[in-house]
Design a protein around this motif. Structure first.
Motif, PDB file in Angstrom:
ATOM      1  N   MET A   1      -1.977  35.964 -14.432  1.00 51.61           N
ATOM      2  CA  MET A   1      -2.639  34.706 -14.888  1.00 51.61           C
ATOM      3  C   MET A   1      -3.749  34.578 -13.715  1.00 51.61           C
ATOM      4  O   MET A   1      -3.353  34.719 -12.200  1.00 51.61           O
ATOM      5  N   SER A   2      -4.974  34.461 -13.802  1.00 49.22           N
ATOM      6  CA  SER A   2      -5.987  34.258 -12.751  1.00 49.22           C
ATOM      7  C   SER A   2      -5.929  32.883 -12.564  1.00 49.22           C
ATOM      8  O   SER A   2      -5.246  31.826 -12.732  1.00 49.22           O
ATOM      9  N   ASP A   3      -6.819  32.780 -10.976  1.00 45.63           N
ATOM     10  CA  ASP A   3      -6.794  31.636 -10.286  1.00 45.63           C
ATOM     11  C   ASP A   3      -7.547  30.394 -11.335  1.00 45.63           C
ATOM     12  O   ASP A   3      -6.879  29.306 -11.161  1.00 45.63           O
ATOM     13  N   VAL A   4      -8.387  30.680 -11.961  1.00 49.65           N
ATOM     14  CA  VAL A   4      -8.807  29.841 -12.921  1.00 49.65           C
ATOM     15  C   VAL A   4      -8.198  29.266 -14.019  1.00 49.65           C
ATOM     16  O   VAL A   4      -8.115  28.114 -14.147  1.00 49.65           O
ATOM     17  N   SER A   6      -4.603  29.224 -13.854  1.00 47.76           N
ATOM     18  CA  SER A   6      -3.556  28.600 -13.323  1.00 47.76           C
ATOM     19  C   SER A   6      -4.057  27.280 -12.967  1.00 47.76           C
ATOM     20  O   SER A   6      -3.412  26.033 -13.092  1.00 47.76           O
ATOM     21  N   GLU A   7      -5.424  27.094 -12.375  1.00 44.37           N
ATOM     22  CA  GLU A   7      -6.099  25.733 -12.186  1.00 44.37           C
ATOM     23  C   GLU A   7      -6.050  24.994 -13.295  1.00 44.37           C
ATOM     24  O   GLU A   7      -5.827  23.761 -13.256  1.00 44.37           O
ATOM     25  N   LEU A   8      -6.724  25.805 -14.589  1.00 42.52           N
ATOM     26  CA  LEU A   8      -6.758  24.886 -15.718  1.00 42.52           C
ATOM     27  C   LEU A   8      -5.645  24.431 -16.349  1.00 42.52           C
ATOM     28  O   LEU A   8      -5.529  23.133 -16.592  1.00 42.52           O
ATOM     29  N   MET A   9      -4.550  25.272 -16.318  1.00 46.57           N
ATOM     30  CA  MET A   9      -3.191  24.793 -16.953  1.00 46.57           C
ATOM     31  C   MET A   9      -2.670  23.716 -15.937  1.00 46.57           C
ATOM     32  O   MET A   9      -2.076  22.825 -16.554  1.00 46.57           O
TER      33      MET A   9
END
Length: 123
Positions: A1-4, A6-9
């Motif tokens: 999972m990308s940083d974007v 994980s940040e979105l989640m």
């Protein structure tokens, strides 16, 4: 999972948690606003409706989740049922204006002039 992702989640989880806290606070406000006999009537009606709905599902032969074979998800305590009902009534304030007003800490009198559209033909 990308940083974007994980940040979105994480942002989505924070938003959902904030919404749940807001709904719980508004339900508590409604309980504080209502008089004791109004709270008692609301609790009894909410629990009766929940239990009858639960039994209706069982009578129809649906014995899966929430039915008599479901040992993990039984009928919740009265206080939980009451909170769920108030939260639902707050989210559908056009159908339940009395409880929605209580969530805003307003007392609303029920009079002939203040009937909701579904009660227009009632006496």
């Amino acid at each position: 999972m990308s940083d974007v992702d994980s940040e979105l989640m994480a942002g989505l989880a924070r938003m959902l948690a904030a919404g749940q806290q807001r709904r719980a606070a508004r339900a508590q406000t409604a309980l504080e606003t209502l008089r004791s006999y109004e709270r008692r009537i609301l609790r009894e009606a909410a629990v009766m409706g929940y239990v009858l709905g639960y039994q209706s599902g069982n009578l129809d032969g649906r014995t899966g989740i929430g039915g008599p074979l479901d040992k993990n998800n039984r009928i919740p305590p009265d206080s939980e049922i009451l909170r769920r009902v108030i939260e639902h009534c707050d989210s559908t304030d056009d159908l339940y204006p009395f409880l929605a007003a209580a969530c805003d800490r307003r007392r609303r009198s029920i009079t002939k002039a203040r009937r909701w559209p579904g009660e227009a033909g009632a006496r």
